[in-house]
Design an enzyme around this catalytic site. Structure first.
Site, mmCIF file in Angstrom:
data_model
loop_
_atom_site.group_PDB
_atom_site.id
_atom_site.type_symbol
_atom_site.label_atom_id
_atom_site.label_comp_id
_atom_site.label_asym_id
_atom_site.label_seq_id
_atom_site.Cartn_x
_atom_site.Cartn_y
_atom_site.Cartn_z
ATOM 1 N N HIS A 25 10.111 -23.586 15.895
ATOM 2 C CA HIS A 25 11.329 -23.702 15.858
ATOM 3 C C HIS A 25 11.916 -24.650 16.775
ATOM 4 C CE1 HIS A 25 11.639 -19.983 13.606
ATOM 5 N NE2 HIS A 25 11.265 -19.233 14.423
ATOM 6 N N ASP B 182 10.368 -22.077 7.897
ATOM 7 C CA ASP B 182 10.731 -21.717 9.323
ATOM 8 C C ASP B 182 12.296 -21.518 9.198
ATOM 9 O OD1 ASP B 182 12.030 -22.258 11.970
ATOM 10 O OD2 ASP B 182 10.693 -24.107 12.194
ATOM 11 N N HIS B 183 12.635 -20.265 8.994
ATOM 12 C CA HIS B 183 13.907 -20.031 8.695
ATOM 13 C C HIS B 183 15.137 -20.789 9.607
ATOM 14 C CE1 HIS B 183 13.486 -17.084 12.159
ATOM 15 N NE2 HIS B 183 14.667 -17.124 12.457
ATOM 16 N N LYS C 116 5.479 -17.818 9.197
ATOM 17 C CA LYS C 116 4.902 -18.155 10.459
ATOM 18 C C LYS C 116 4.292 -17.010 11.052
ATOM 19 C CE LYS C 116 8.687 -17.834 13.825
ATOM 20 N NZ LYS C 116 7.912 -16.910 14.909
ATOM 21 N N ARG D 114 0.832 -1.307 0.021
ATOM 22 C CA ARG D 114 -0.051 -0.089 -0.115
ATOM 23 C C ARG D 114 1.042 1.221 -0.063
ATOM 24 N NH1 ARG D 114 -5.118 0.866 4.114
ATOM 25 N NH2 ARG D 114 -5.897 2.855 3.146
#
Length: 523
Positions: free
Chosen positions: A277, A214-215, A185, A78
């Site tokens: 995690h 999930d880094h 997430k 935006r």
């Protein structure tokens, strides 16, 4: 210079840079894992995640020669921006946060494929423009209709964006091209909402085209858990209930919530960290050897572990939630959670959570897994500590082994990535005095290759369609099944226990382990 000449020049430059590339082809390290013709659309492109992680990761991949010359990047947000304004924002993010050196020729090649679409998520006209932009890039840049849609937006907007993609024909590409959804997430707020979201997403995208980020799973040290266990014969024979006393998995942060009050309040540390995690780290630590390292085989073994997880019978004695109070952090006085800007003074959101779990299978029966996470703790650290049983018989006098503790193998996920082994050794001298010592392996000292940032690896895997490092919907739902009873118990049993900022959490967490005759490690 012609487009063909530009493409050849970019390809030659990419090949020269690949010599130092840490993301090589797993089958043949001489070959790069280069993404094919493709593009990436980022929703919420003005947010911190996009600015600090995603856009720099895209540049770093291009700089390593892992993106095709025609790769395209579309921002959706935006903002009243033109394409040039968006390119300038990406440029600034890359200059500030990228991990590889800035190269003007790489930037020019990448910037040619950047576009911006202004709009809000329920704006049909904006999605009409987005489709036109994607089709135009397909013709001009040769993306072959392949696009991934990254939802870097608050979870409440996931259904809206996904349905808009379906409504405007963006979820299905032409011919045999692919379209993929990438979702950050938290994936749901509990089991019910996770199931509802899975149903919505799978109505639009096939399950194998949905990538849940999930880094932590993209971190080199997390993947090294599998290498440590299954590539070495010295560890696997003792990786079981016969030798392991317990396992501690810790993710500690030394910061507060910062400017995330709107996101964090009402979610808390257990939902934010344990559900994804830490339960993923538990699964990787406890799983059996997979038949291969492809996505299906890994998911099969991780699900076996998660399905075997058992909650403690007494949640009051074996789970703890806390909330940081004012204290000292890094030599500075900091406010408590309830005094943070944007937080309701009556909030019962947890900023610390510790739970005890067991895995009911032949390998781990009777071995407790202690998981803890928190903000405003003593230091920033994520680690997995496998603590072994004491030797069943010791010929040494008590005075000779006064300082001797449990042997332990500690996998340091962050920072100072590496592995530490703690064991007893004789102190130099004429007497038989034993003391704990450590052997240390550090990534930065042992390898000349630089570890790629987690989002680099994960974005490349999305473009390649490699789902090894992404949790499936079954894992997400099972993780909520584990956490939901704990959250329900907490909701009906008072407030979180306070703890001073800069400490290691509430005393109740220490008491939880003391009841089992154990104590938390001090990382």
């Amino acid at each position: 210079m012609s487009d063909s000449a530009n493409t050849k020049r970019a390809t030659a430059a990419a090949e020269s840079r690949f010599a130092a590339n840490p993301l090589r082809n797993a089958q043949d390290r001489r070959l790069p894992r280069i993404a094919g013709p493709s593009g990436l659309v980022i929703f919420g492109v003005t947010g911190d995640l996009s600015r600090k992680k995603l856009m720099p990761a895209v540049y770093d991949l291009a700089n390593r020669g892992l993106l095709p010359p025609g790769f395209s990047l579309v921002g959706f947000a935006r903002r009243d921006w033109e394409h040039e304004d968006f390119a300038e924002v990406v440029h600034d993010s890359v200059k500030q946060y990228s991990r590889t050196p800035f190269r003007e020729e790489v930037w020019r090649q990448l910037a040619e494929g950047m576009r911006f679409v202004p709009g809000v998520f329920d704006d049909d006209n904006a999605f009409v423009t987005l489709r036109s932009t994607v089709e135009q890039l397909d013709k001009e840049r040769g993306t072959s209709g392949n696009f991934a849609f990254y939802l870097s937006v608050p979870p409440k907007f996931f259904p809206t964006v996904v349905r808009q993609l379906k409504k405007h024909g963006l979820s299905d590409g032409p011919g045999d091209s692919w379209r993929r959804a990438v979702i950050e997430k938290p994936f749901g707020h509990n089991l019910r909402t996770a199931q509802e979201l899975n149903q919505i997403v799978h109505e639009v995208f096939p399950p194998n085209e949905v990538f849940r980020i999930d880094h932590y799973l993209g971190k080199e040290t997390v993947q090294n858990i599998l290498a440590l266990r299954f590539a070495n014969t010295m560890f696997e024979p003792i990786w079981n209930r016969s030798y392991v006393d317990h396992v501690q998995i810790t993710m500690a942060e030394d910061i507060g919530i910062g400017g995330r009050a709107g996101y964090y309040d009402g979610i808390g540390s257990a939902r934010d960290v344990i559900q994804n995690h830490l339960l993923q780290l538990l699964a990787l630590t406890a799983m059996e050897e997979p038949s291969s390292f492809d996505a299906d085989a890994l998911v099969t073994e991780k699900l076996k572990v998660l399905n075997a997880v058992r909650l403690p019978d007494d949640l009051g004695r074996h789970t703890v939630r806390g909330q940081y109070a004012a204290g000292w952090q890094g030599g500075e006085r900091v406010v408590g959670y309830l005094e943070e800007e944007g937080i309701d003074p009556a909030s019962v959101t947890d900023t610390y959570a510790a739970i005890k779990l067991e895995v009911d299978n032949r390998r781990w029966a009777g071995v407790p897994f202690y998981l803890r996470t928190g903000k405003r703790l003593g230091r920033r650290v994520t680690e997995i500590a496998v603590v072994f049983q004491r030797a069943p018989y010791s010929p040494f006098d008590a005075t000779e082994t006064q300082e001797l503790g449990h042997n332990a193998l500690v996998i340091r996920v962050q920072p100072d990535e590496g592995i530490t082994v703690r064991f007893g050794s004789k102190v130099p001298g004429t007497q038989m005095e034993i003391r704990d010592v450590t052997m240390d392996f550090a990534y930065g000292e042992s390898f000349t290759e630089s570890s790629p940032e987690a989002y680099e690896r994960l974005l490349l895997d999305v473009l390649l369609g490699d789902a090894n490092l992404f949790p499936r919907h079954q894992e997400v739902e099972r993780s909520w099944e584990i956490l939901d009873p704990i959250e329900e118990y907490w909701a009906s049993h008072g407030k979180p226990a306070p703890y001073a900022s800069g400490t290691w959490g509430p005393t109740e967490a220490d008491e939880m382990l003391a009841r089992d005759g154990r104590s938390w490690r001090r990382p």
